[in-house]
Design a protein around this motif. Structure first.
Motif, PDB file in Angstrom:
ATOM      1  N   ARG A   1      22.573  16.054   3.389  1.00  0.00           N
ATOM      2  CA  ARG A   1      22.710  15.406   2.340  1.00  0.00           C
ATOM      3  C   ARG A   1      22.775  16.275   1.003  1.00  0.00           C
ATOM      4  O   ARG A   1      21.797  17.116   0.774  1.00  0.00           O
ATOM      5  CB  ARG A   1      21.834  14.305   1.972  1.00  0.00           C
ATOM      6  N   PRO A   2      23.899  16.486   0.194  1.00  0.00           N
ATOM      7  CA  PRO A   2      23.865  17.392  -0.902  1.00  0.00           C
ATOM      8  C   PRO A   2      22.684  16.979  -1.865  1.00  0.00           C
ATOM      9  O   PRO A   2      22.564  15.718  -2.270  1.00  0.00           O
ATOM     10  CB  PRO A   2      25.097  17.308  -1.505  1.00  0.00           C
ATOM     11  N   GLY A   3      22.370  17.793  -2.610  1.00  0.00           N
ATOM     12  CA  GLY A   3      21.384  17.448  -3.558  1.00  0.00           C
ATOM     13  C   GLY A   3      19.788  17.606  -3.440  1.00  0.00           C
ATOM     14  O   GLY A   3      19.017  17.728  -4.136  1.00  0.00           O
ATOM     15  N   LYS A   4      19.518  17.784  -2.116  1.00  0.00           N
ATOM     16  CA  LYS A   4      18.125  17.800  -1.537  1.00  0.00           C
ATOM     17  C   LYS A   4      17.566  19.292  -2.078  1.00  0.00           C
ATOM     18  O   LYS A   4      18.284  20.329  -1.788  1.00  0.00           O
ATOM     19  CB  LYS A   4      17.887  17.502  -0.206  1.00  0.00           C
ATOM     20  N   LYS A   5      16.428  19.369  -2.139  1.00  0.00           N
ATOM     21  CA  LYS A   5      15.558  20.653  -2.693  1.00  0.00           C
ATOM     22  C   LYS A   5      15.608  21.405  -1.122  1.00  0.00           C
ATOM     23  O   LYS A   5      15.849  22.579  -1.191  1.00  0.00           O
ATOM     24  CB  LYS A   5      14.314  20.498  -3.003  1.00  0.00           C
ATOM     25  N   ASN A   6      15.236  20.801  -0.084  1.00  0.00           N
ATOM     26  CA  ASN A   6      15.271  21.500   1.221  1.00  0.00           C
ATOM     27  C   ASN A   6      15.837  20.493   2.267  1.00  0.00           C
ATOM     28  O   ASN A   6      15.648  19.324   2.106  1.00  0.00           O
ATOM     29  CB  ASN A   6      13.734  21.744   1.588  1.00  0.00           C
ATOM     30  N   PRO A   7      16.673  21.034   3.233  1.00  0.00           N
ATOM     31  CA  PRO A   7      17.442  20.052   4.053  1.00  0.00           C
ATOM     32  C   PRO A   7      16.807  19.140   4.979  1.00  0.00           C
ATOM     33  O   PRO A   7      17.036  18.180   4.955  1.00  0.00           O
ATOM     34  CB  PRO A   7      18.144  20.936   4.702  1.00  0.00           C
ATOM     35  N   VAL A   8      15.307  19.550   5.210  1.00  0.00           N
ATOM     36  CA  VAL A   8      14.649  18.465   5.832  1.00  0.00           C
ATOM     37  C   VAL A   8      13.513  17.862   5.175  1.00  0.00           C
ATOM     38  O   VAL A   8      12.751  16.852   5.818  1.00  0.00           O
ATOM     39  CB  VAL A   8      13.666  19.513   6.772  1.00  0.00           C
ATOM     40  N   ASP A   9      13.685  17.654   3.641  1.00  0.00           N
ATOM     41  CA  ASP A   9      12.915  16.759   3.138  1.00  0.00           C
ATOM     42  C   ASP A   9      13.061  15.457   3.318  1.00  0.00           C
ATOM     43  O   ASP A   9      14.412  15.089   3.565  1.00  0.00           O
ATOM     44  CB  ASP A   9      13.276  16.889   1.612  1.00  0.00           C
ATOM     45  N   PRO A  10      11.957  14.748   3.827  1.00  0.00           N
ATOM     46  CA  PRO A  10      12.178  13.253   4.293  1.00  0.00           C
ATOM     47  C   PRO A  10      12.193  12.325   3.252  1.00  0.00           C
ATOM     48  O   PRO A  10      11.530  12.454   2.250  1.00  0.00           O
ATOM     49  CB  PRO A  10      10.938  13.078   5.238  1.00  0.00           C
ATOM     50  N   MET A  11      12.876  11.060   3.202  1.00  0.00           N
ATOM     51  CA  MET A  11      12.880   9.964   2.188  1.00  0.00           C
ATOM     52  C   MET A  11      11.560   9.258   2.478  1.00  0.00           C
ATOM     53  O   MET A  11      11.155   8.880   3.519  1.00  0.00           O
ATOM     54  CB  MET A  11      13.992   9.186   2.683  1.00  0.00           C
ATOM     55  N   LEU A  12      11.061   9.128   1.247  1.00  0.00           N
ATOM     56  CA  LEU A  12       9.862   8.286   0.898  1.00  0.00           C
ATOM     57  C   LEU A  12      10.218   6.937   0.692  1.00  0.00           C
ATOM     58  O   LEU A  12       9.403   5.984   1.101  1.00  0.00           O
ATOM     59  CB  LEU A  12       8.921   8.886  -0.161  1.00  0.00           C
ATOM     60  N   TRP A  13      11.138   6.697  -0.076  1.00  0.00           N
ATOM     61  CA  TRP A  13      11.561   5.202  -0.659  1.00  0.00           C
ATOM     62  C   TRP A  13      13.024   5.432  -0.772  1.00  0.00           C
ATOM     63  O   TRP A  13      13.717   5.843  -1.472  1.00  0.00           O
ATOM     64  CB  TRP A  13      11.084   5.001  -1.954  1.00  0.00           C
ATOM     65  N   MET A  14      13.799   4.474   0.204  1.00  0.00           N
ATOM     66  CA  MET A  14      15.135   4.086   0.225  1.00  0.00           C
ATOM     67  C   MET A  14      15.578   3.150  -0.899  1.00  0.00           C
ATOM     68  O   MET A  14      15.260   2.046  -0.732  1.00  0.00           O
ATOM     69  CB  MET A  14      15.662   3.873   1.412  1.00  0.00           C
TER      70      MET A  14
ATOM     71  N   GLY B   1       0.636  -1.177   0.225  1.00  0.00           N
ATOM     72  CA  GLY B   1      -0.065  -0.072  -0.008  1.00  0.00           C
ATOM     73  C   GLY B   1       0.876   1.404  -0.199  1.00  0.00           C
ATOM     74  O   GLY B   1       0.254   2.250  -0.179  1.00  0.00           O
ATOM     75  N   ILE B   2       2.070   1.166   0.330  1.00  0.00           N
ATOM     76  CA  ILE B   2       2.921   2.485   0.338  1.00  0.00           C
ATOM     77  C   ILE B   2       3.476   2.751  -0.807  1.00  0.00           C
ATOM     78  O   ILE B   2       3.409   3.895  -1.503  1.00  0.00           O
ATOM     79  CB  ILE B   2       4.157   1.886   1.411  1.00  0.00           C
ATOM     80  N   VAL B   3       3.663   1.549  -1.899  1.00  0.00           N
ATOM     81  CA  VAL B   3       4.444   1.930  -3.014  1.00  0.00           C
ATOM     82  C   VAL B   3       3.320   2.820  -4.146  1.00  0.00           C
ATOM     83  O   VAL B   3       3.874   3.873  -4.583  1.00  0.00           O
ATOM     84  CB  VAL B   3       4.644   0.677  -3.793  1.00  0.00           C
ATOM     85  N   PRO B   4       2.136   2.633  -4.088  1.00  0.00           N
ATOM     86  CA  PRO B   4       1.439   3.571  -4.818  1.00  0.00           C
ATOM     87  C   PRO B   4       1.374   4.919  -4.463  1.00  0.00           C
ATOM     88  O   PRO B   4       0.902   5.749  -5.270  1.00  0.00           O
ATOM     89  CB  PRO B   4       0.018   2.831  -4.730  1.00  0.00           C
ATOM     90  N   LEU B   5       1.302   5.066  -2.988  1.00  0.00           N
ATOM     91  CA  LEU B   5       1.127   6.477  -2.696  1.00  0.00           C
ATOM     92  C   LEU B   5       2.629   7.194  -2.941  1.00  0.00           C
ATOM     93  O   LEU B   5       2.331   8.493  -3.247  1.00  0.00           O
ATOM     94  CB  LEU B   5       1.170   6.527  -0.996  1.00  0.00           C
ATOM     95  N   VAL B   6       3.770   6.697  -3.041  1.00  0.00           N
ATOM     96  CA  VAL B   6       5.130   7.154  -3.226  1.00  0.00           C
ATOM     97  C   VAL B   6       4.863   7.603  -4.766  1.00  0.00           C
ATOM     98  O   VAL B   6       5.355   8.552  -5.347  1.00  0.00           O
ATOM     99  CB  VAL B   6       6.057   6.369  -2.971  1.00  0.00           C
ATOM    100  N   GLU B   7       4.404   6.657  -5.361  1.00  0.00           N
ATOM    101  CA  GLU B   7       4.362   6.833  -6.889  1.00  0.00           C
ATOM    102  C   GLU B   7       3.507   7.876  -7.275  1.00  0.00           C
ATOM    103  O   GLU B   7       3.658   8.953  -8.025  1.00  0.00           O
ATOM    104  CB  GLU B   7       3.947   5.692  -7.606  1.00  0.00           C
ATOM    105  N   ARG B   8       2.236   8.121  -6.468  1.00  0.00           N
ATOM    106  CA  ARG B   8       1.342   9.121  -6.763  1.00  0.00           C
ATOM    107  C   ARG B   8       1.970  10.667  -6.116  1.00  0.00           C
ATOM    108  O   ARG B   8       1.711  11.495  -6.907  1.00  0.00           O
ATOM    109  CB  ARG B   8       0.031   9.157  -5.862  1.00  0.00           C
TER     110      ARG B   8
ATOM    111  N   HIS C   1       7.912   8.003   7.738  1.00  0.00           N
ATOM    112  CA  HIS C   1       6.878   8.776   7.684  1.00  0.00           C
ATOM    113  C   HIS C   1       5.530   8.103   6.847  1.00  0.00           C
ATOM    114  O   HIS C   1       4.517   8.145   7.280  1.00  0.00           O
ATOM    115  CB  HIS C   1       6.999  10.244   7.315  1.00  0.00           C
ATOM    116  N   ILE C   2       5.899   7.754   5.706  1.00  0.00           N
ATOM    117  CA  ILE C   2       5.109   7.333   4.499  1.00  0.00           C
ATOM    118  C   ILE C   2       4.554   6.217   4.947  1.00  0.00           C
ATOM    119  O   ILE C   2       3.406   5.665   4.675  1.00  0.00           O
ATOM    120  CB  ILE C   2       5.541   7.222   3.204  1.00  0.00           C
TER     121      ILE C   2
END
Length: 409
Positions: free
Chosen positions: A190-203, A135-142, A225-226
């Motif tokens: 981590r370099p390259g993030k749009k905002n430093p606090v952006d969280p990971m959805l899928w590792m 159920g998590i994968v479709p939410l990340v894709e959306r 979180h997801i």
């Protein structure tokens, strides 16, 4: 994943009051008026070191929420997760040379035993992160399709800027968010993030670590979180009554989860109230797995401590307060339990109907358990001083303490 057996909740005459509770997002009290079914989601354990007193204090708070609602003759739809795959769990398994899945299963089983002993009412749905992955994968894709997620070296991140309501749970400034992100599982440097606090959805899959088929996301595993968002939306939907957990979850966990859900659904807010329990300290420092200064419920039970005394020790502190566990706290609880049990074993006592209403009033007022305990103490004191003539009173007190406070006398 199964939860634990429910203890019987005695029926009381009359009806309880609607719950007025502190909402972290607004910083003040809200009176909750759920429909016939009250909905609550409480974040569960990462099962590598269960169950310490800090855990027990948190789940005790939300057990009281359930009991207040049940006393208003509502049904309760309670959902709790288990983060049964995450970095801390994998690190502990690697340190101890054990299989991560076996460790998670072992600690979750111990948690269930402790919750049963403490008479915590179980969730209707008890869901592990691993079983929630489909159920998590479709939410990340959306989220990616909505432009709210982006890829960085194979990992998928959520852009906090995509939610106009981001920040309205914790109400923290950017500097505080960045600091807490670093302390609580984020990677703000981590370099390259749009905002430093952006969280990971899928590792993306790492060598030597568990991973699952993520469809178009590639092999990997979900972010923290997801996981809760997928479970909460699946079982409760948006706008549920209470999102609960310890105060250390305000940011980033509950802030990020709210933003994920709000972007996914286009609705606001995710929960009507964000409710957080205080932290428990030992020897002057917050009780935590990382520091190793833990008092375990199972160890106390093995030492012969009555679970009802443990529960009374928790109830002696307001759920939002930070407090310290000491031997004296437990001794005081054991003494109180002894007095209460002696009182309800006597053949009569002062009338108890007013006491039931006092307990109800205290709990409806932001779960003021210490005030409820003081009311029972006063009834016991009257009985000790002058007895009473009401032969039904001890039974009424016993049932009320069980139903509303979860303490079996």
């Amino acid at each position: 994943m199964h939860a634990w057996p429910a203890s019987e909740v005695p029926a009381l005459p009359g009806q309880g009051r609607d719950l007025r509770i502190h909402d972290t997002a607004t910083g003040g009290p809200v009176t909750l008026d759920p429909g016939p079914v009250a909905r609550i989601y409480v974040c569960g354990i990462t099962p590598y070191d269960a169950t310490h007193i800090g855990h027990a204090a948190t789940y005790n708070a939300f057990d009281l929420v359930q009991r207040v609602w049940l006393d208003t003759k509502r049904q309760v739809h309670y959902v709790q997760n288990v983060t049964d795959v995450d970095d801390p769990l994998l690190e502990r398994a690697d340190r101890d040379g054990v299989d991560w899945a076996a460790l998670a299963e072992q600690e979750t089983a111990l948690f269930r035993e402790d919750m049963t002993a403490l008479r915590m009412l179980p969730p209707r749905h008890y869901i592990g992160a691993v079983e929630a992955i489909p159920g998590i994968v479709p939410l990340v894709e959306r989220l990616r399709d909505l432009g709210a997620a982006y890829e960085l070296e194979g990992d998928i991140y959520f852009s906090v800027e995509s939610d106009p309501h981001f920040g309205q749970v914790s109400n923290l400034d950017a500097a505080a968010m960045r600091l807490l992100s670093a302390e609580r599982g984020g990677d703000p440097e981590r370099p390259g993030k749009k905002n430093p606090v952006d969280p990971m959805l899928w590792m993306a899959a790492r060598e030597g670590e568990p991973s699952w088929d993520g469809g178009s996301l590639g092999r990997g595993r979900p972010g923290w979180h997801i996981e809760c968002v997928a479970i909460a939306l699946d079982h409760l939907g948006m706008g549920f009554d209470v999102q609960g957990g310890g105060s250390d979850l305000v940011f980033p966990h509950h802030e990020m989860g709210a933003s994920h859900a709000q972007v996914l659904t286009g609705e606001f807010p995710m929960a009507k109230a964000y409710v957080h329990a205080g932290m428990v300290a030992l020897h002057g420092e917050k009780m935590s797995k990382s520091k190793g200064n833990l008092v375990f419920v199972s160890a106390l039970r093995r030492d012969g401590v009555d679970p009802a005394a443990i529960r009374l020790a928790l109830l002696a502190h307001h759920y939002r307060a930070d407090w310290e566990w000491t031997d004296q706290v437990l001794r005081d609880a054991e003494a109180r339990l002894g007095r209460w049990r002696a009182a309800v074993s006597r053949p009569d006592g002062p009338p108890a109907e007013a006491l039931v209403e006092e307990i109800r009033e205290a709990l409806a007022d932001d779960l003021d358990a210490p005030a409820a305990l003081a009311a029972v103490d006063r009834w016991v004191g009257l009985q000790e001083a002058s007895g009473g003539t009401d032969t039904g009173a001890p039974g009424v007190v016993s049932r009320a303490v069980d139903a509303l406070l979860g303490v079996a006398l």
